[in-house]
Every structure is written in C-alpha cells, then in structure tokens.
Design a protein around this motif. Structure first.
Motif, PDB file in Angstrom:
ATOM      1  N   GLY A 228     -64.325   3.833   1.291  1.00  0.00           N
ATOM      2  CA  GLY A 228     -64.454   2.388   1.215  1.00  0.00           C
ATOM      3  C   GLY A 228     -65.855   1.946   1.589  1.00  0.00           C
ATOM      4  N   SER A 229     -65.993   0.661   1.760  1.00  0.00           N
ATOM      5  CA  SER A 229     -67.257   0.074   2.187  1.00  0.00           C
ATOM      6  C   SER A 229     -67.144  -0.351   3.638  1.00  0.00           C
ATOM      7  CB  SER A 229     -67.587  -1.153   1.333  1.00  0.00           C
ATOM      8  OG  SER A 229     -67.772  -0.781  -0.005  1.00  0.00           O
ATOM      9  N   GLY A 230     -68.270  -0.351   4.342  1.00  0.00           N
ATOM     10  CA  GLY A 230     -68.271  -0.781   5.728  1.00  0.00           C
ATOM     11  C   GLY A 230     -67.709  -2.188   5.852  1.00  0.00           C
ATOM     12  N   GLY A 231     -66.821  -2.386   6.807  1.00  0.00           N
ATOM     13  CA  GLY A 231     -66.210  -3.691   7.007  1.00  0.00           C
ATOM     14  C   GLY A 231     -64.833  -3.821   6.394  1.00  0.00           C
ATOM     15  N   GLN A 232     -64.384  -2.812   5.639  1.00  0.00           N
ATOM     16  CA  GLN A 232     -63.068  -2.862   5.009  1.00  0.00           C
ATOM     17  C   GLN A 232     -61.963  -2.291   5.891  1.00  0.00           C
ATOM     18  OE1 GLN A 232     -63.684  -0.820   1.232  1.00  0.00           O
ATOM     19  NE2 GLN A 232     -63.700  -2.796   0.188  1.00  0.00           N
ATOM     20  N   GLY A 233     -62.306  -1.737   7.038  1.00  0.00           N
ATOM     21  CA  GLY A 233     -61.300  -1.213   7.949  1.00  0.00           C
ATOM     22  C   GLY A 233     -60.933   0.233   7.721  1.00  0.00           C
ATOM     23  N   VAL A 234     -61.823   1.008   7.117  1.00  0.00           N
ATOM     24  CA  VAL A 234     -61.545   2.419   6.843  1.00  0.00           C
ATOM     25  C   VAL A 234     -61.339   3.194   8.140  1.00  0.00           C
ATOM     26  CG1 VAL A 234     -62.520   4.545   5.870  1.00  0.00           C
ATOM     27  CG2 VAL A 234     -62.718   2.400   4.613  1.00  0.00           C
ATOM     28  N   GLN A 235     -62.227   3.009   9.115  1.00  0.00           N
ATOM     29  CA  GLN A 235     -62.077   3.716  10.389  1.00  0.00           C
ATOM     30  C   GLN A 235     -60.831   3.249  11.124  1.00  0.00           C
ATOM     31  OE1 GLN A 235     -65.386   4.148  13.011  1.00  0.00           O
ATOM     32  NE2 GLN A 235     -66.837   4.386  11.342  1.00  0.00           N
ATOM     33  N   PHE A 236     -60.532   1.956  11.064  1.00  0.00           N
ATOM     34  CA  PHE A 236     -59.330   1.436  11.712  1.00  0.00           C
ATOM     35  C   PHE A 236     -58.079   2.059  11.100  1.00  0.00           C
ATOM     36  CE2 PHE A 236     -55.881  -1.715  11.813  1.00  0.00           C
ATOM     37  CZ  PHE A 236     -55.684  -1.775  13.192  1.00  0.00           C
ATOM     38  N   LEU A 237     -58.022   2.113   9.761  1.00  0.00           N
ATOM     39  CA  LEU A 237     -56.880   2.719   9.080  1.00  0.00           C
ATOM     40  C   LEU A 237     -56.739   4.192   9.459  1.00  0.00           C
ATOM     41  CD1 LEU A 237     -54.567   2.683   7.041  1.00  0.00           C
ATOM     42  CD2 LEU A 237     -56.252   3.103   5.248  1.00  0.00           C
ATOM     43  N   ALA A 238     -57.853   4.922   9.496  1.00  0.00           N
ATOM     44  CA  ALA A 238     -57.810   6.339   9.880  1.00  0.00           C
ATOM     45  C   ALA A 238     -57.285   6.491  11.299  1.00  0.00           C
ATOM     46  CB  ALA A 238     -59.193   6.962   9.743  1.00  0.00           C
ATOM     47  N   ASP A 239     -57.728   5.641  12.208  1.00  0.00           N
ATOM     48  CA  ASP A 239     -57.270   5.704  13.595  1.00  0.00           C
ATOM     49  C   ASP A 239     -55.770   5.415  13.693  1.00  0.00           C
ATOM     50  OD1 ASP A 239     -57.778   6.052  16.384  1.00  0.00           O
ATOM     51  OD2 ASP A 239     -57.686   3.871  16.623  1.00  0.00           O
ATOM     52  N   VAL A 240     -55.283   4.439  12.937  1.00  0.00           N
ATOM     53  CA  VAL A 240     -53.850   4.113  12.929  1.00  0.00           C
ATOM     54  C   VAL A 240     -53.042   5.291  12.375  1.00  0.00           C
ATOM     55  CG1 VAL A 240     -52.098   2.614  11.872  1.00  0.00           C
ATOM     56  CG2 VAL A 240     -54.175   1.625  12.836  1.00  0.00           C
ATOM     57  N   LEU A 241     -53.518   5.897  11.287  1.00  0.00           N
ATOM     58  CA  LEU A 241     -52.812   7.042  10.701  1.00  0.00           C
ATOM     59  C   LEU A 241     -52.772   8.230  11.655  1.00  0.00           C
ATOM     60  CD1 LEU A 241     -53.986   6.984   6.983  1.00  0.00           C
ATOM     61  CD2 LEU A 241     -51.688   6.557   7.844  1.00  0.00           C
ATOM     62  N   VAL A 242     -53.872   8.495  12.351  1.00  0.00           N
ATOM     63  CA  VAL A 242     -53.900   9.601  13.312  1.00  0.00           C
ATOM     64  C   VAL A 242     -52.922   9.326  14.445  1.00  0.00           C
ATOM     65  CG1 VAL A 242     -55.340  10.719  15.074  1.00  0.00           C
ATOM     66  CG2 VAL A 242     -56.194  10.452  12.755  1.00  0.00           C
ATOM     67  N   SER A 243     -52.870   8.100  14.932  1.00  0.00           N
ATOM     68  CA  SER A 243     -51.914   7.749  15.992  1.00  0.00           C
ATOM     69  C   SER A 243     -50.481   7.915  15.517  1.00  0.00           C
ATOM     70  CB  SER A 243     -52.141   6.309  16.454  1.00  0.00           C
ATOM     71  OG  SER A 243     -53.396   6.179  17.051  1.00  0.00           O
ATOM     72  N   TYR A 244     -50.214   7.502  14.280  1.00  0.00           N
ATOM     73  CA  TYR A 244     -48.873   7.640  13.715  1.00  0.00           C
ATOM     74  C   TYR A 244     -48.484   9.109  13.568  1.00  0.00           C
ATOM     75  CZ  TYR A 244     -44.968   7.401  10.483  1.00  0.00           C
ATOM     76  OH  TYR A 244     -43.748   7.559   9.889  1.00  0.00           O
ATOM     77  N   LEU A 245     -49.403   9.925  13.035  1.00  0.00           N
ATOM     78  CA  LEU A 245     -49.123  11.353  12.888  1.00  0.00           C
ATOM     79  C   LEU A 245     -48.893  12.010  14.245  1.00  0.00           C
ATOM     80  CD1 LEU A 245     -51.737  12.158  10.110  1.00  0.00           C
ATOM     81  CD2 LEU A 245     -49.252  12.354   9.882  1.00  0.00           C
ATOM     82  N   ALA A 246     -49.660  11.614  15.251  1.00  0.00           N
ATOM     83  CA  ALA A 246     -49.473  12.162  16.596  1.00  0.00           C
ATOM     84  C   ALA A 246     -48.096  11.779  17.143  1.00  0.00           C
ATOM     85  CB  ALA A 246     -50.569  11.671  17.527  1.00  0.00           C
ATOM     86  N   SER A 247     -47.619  10.582  16.826  1.00  0.00           N
ATOM     87  CA  SER A 247     -46.288  10.169  17.291  1.00  0.00           C
ATOM     88  C   SER A 247     -45.177  10.970  16.617  1.00  0.00           C
ATOM     89  CB  SER A 247     -46.075   8.674  17.058  1.00  0.00           C
ATOM     90  OG  SER A 247     -45.846   8.396  15.688  1.00  0.00           O
ATOM     91  N   LEU A 248     -45.494  11.581  15.477  1.00  0.00           N
ATOM     92  CA  LEU A 248     -44.545  12.444  14.764  1.00  0.00           C
ATOM     93  C   LEU A 248     -44.713  13.913  15.156  1.00  0.00           C
ATOM     94  CD1 LEU A 248     -44.770  10.899  11.174  1.00  0.00           C
ATOM     95  CD2 LEU A 248     -42.981  10.527  12.884  1.00  0.00           C
ATOM     96  N   ASP A 249     -45.446  14.165  16.238  1.00  0.00           N
ATOM     97  CA  ASP A 249     -45.710  15.502  16.781  1.00  0.00           C
ATOM     98  C   ASP A 249     -46.598  16.375  15.897  1.00  0.00           C
ATOM     99  OD1 ASP A 249     -44.345  15.047  19.158  1.00  0.00           O
ATOM    100  OD2 ASP A 249     -42.429  15.662  18.291  1.00  0.00           O
ATOM    101  N   TYR A 250     -47.505  15.758  15.159  1.00  0.00           N
ATOM    102  CA  TYR A 250     -48.535  16.501  14.433  1.00  0.00           C
ATOM    103  C   TYR A 250     -49.785  16.537  15.303  1.00  0.00           C
ATOM    104  CZ  TYR A 250     -46.004  16.281  10.001  1.00  0.00           C
ATOM    105  OH  TYR A 250     -45.083  16.425   9.008  1.00  0.00           O
ATOM    106  N   PHE A 251     -50.581  17.580  15.161  1.00  0.00           N
ATOM    107  CA  PHE A 251     -51.905  17.629  15.754  1.00  0.00           C
ATOM    108  C   PHE A 251     -52.832  17.014  14.720  1.00  0.00           C
ATOM    109  CE2 PHE A 251     -49.517  20.999  17.747  1.00  0.00           C
ATOM    110  CZ  PHE A 251     -49.817  20.809  19.082  1.00  0.00           C
ATOM    111  N   ALA A 252     -53.502  15.921  15.072  1.00  0.00           N
ATOM    112  CA  ALA A 252     -54.285  15.186  14.083  1.00  0.00           C
ATOM    113  C   ALA A 252     -55.610  14.721  14.670  1.00  0.00           C
ATOM    114  CB  ALA A 252     -53.492  13.979  13.592  1.00  0.00           C
TER     115      ALA A 252
END
Length: 64
Positions: free
Chosen positions: A14-38
């Motif tokens: 994406g482009s800076g300001g679109q929330g790409v890093q925020f989305l990645a951080d949310v996905l990593v947190s979600y995967l960790a809650s499912l017991d994945y190493f992320a």
C-alpha cells in the motif's frame, strides 16, 4: 525464521498513511491469539505519506 513447510507468509502492499502497518500488527495479534508464532517485517521508504510500503507477515504453528 528457518524455512519449513509449516511457515506461511502474507504480504500487504500500500501507500504510506493507508494503515498497512496497523493492519499487519492487528493480523499478527490475531494469529498469536490463535496460538501461532507470528511476526511482521515492515519495509518502507523515508517517512513520507504516500510512499510505497510493504508489510510481510510470517507465521507458523511450531517454533522450529
């Protein structure tokens, strides 16, 4: 991270300001809650809104 069959990767572009890093951080947190190493690896130019940004997420079910 060692390359093995259980390792999966997701790339978000994406482009800076679109929330790409925020989305990645949310996905990593979600995967960790499912017991994945992320984790995620952000790649971006100088901090300029609108420049190209990429976040690569790597996750797996075991530590090896």
């Amino acid at each position: 991270m060692k390359k093995n069959k259980s390792c999966r990767r997701i790339k978000i572009f994406g482009s800076g300001g679109q929330g790409v890093q925020f989305l990645a951080d949310v996905l990593v947190s979600y995967l960790a809650s499912l017991d994945y190493f992320a984790t995620f690896f952000p790649e971006y130019d100088a901090a300029v809104r609108g420049s190209q940004i990429t976040a690569e997420i790597a996750y797996q079910t075991d530590e090896t």
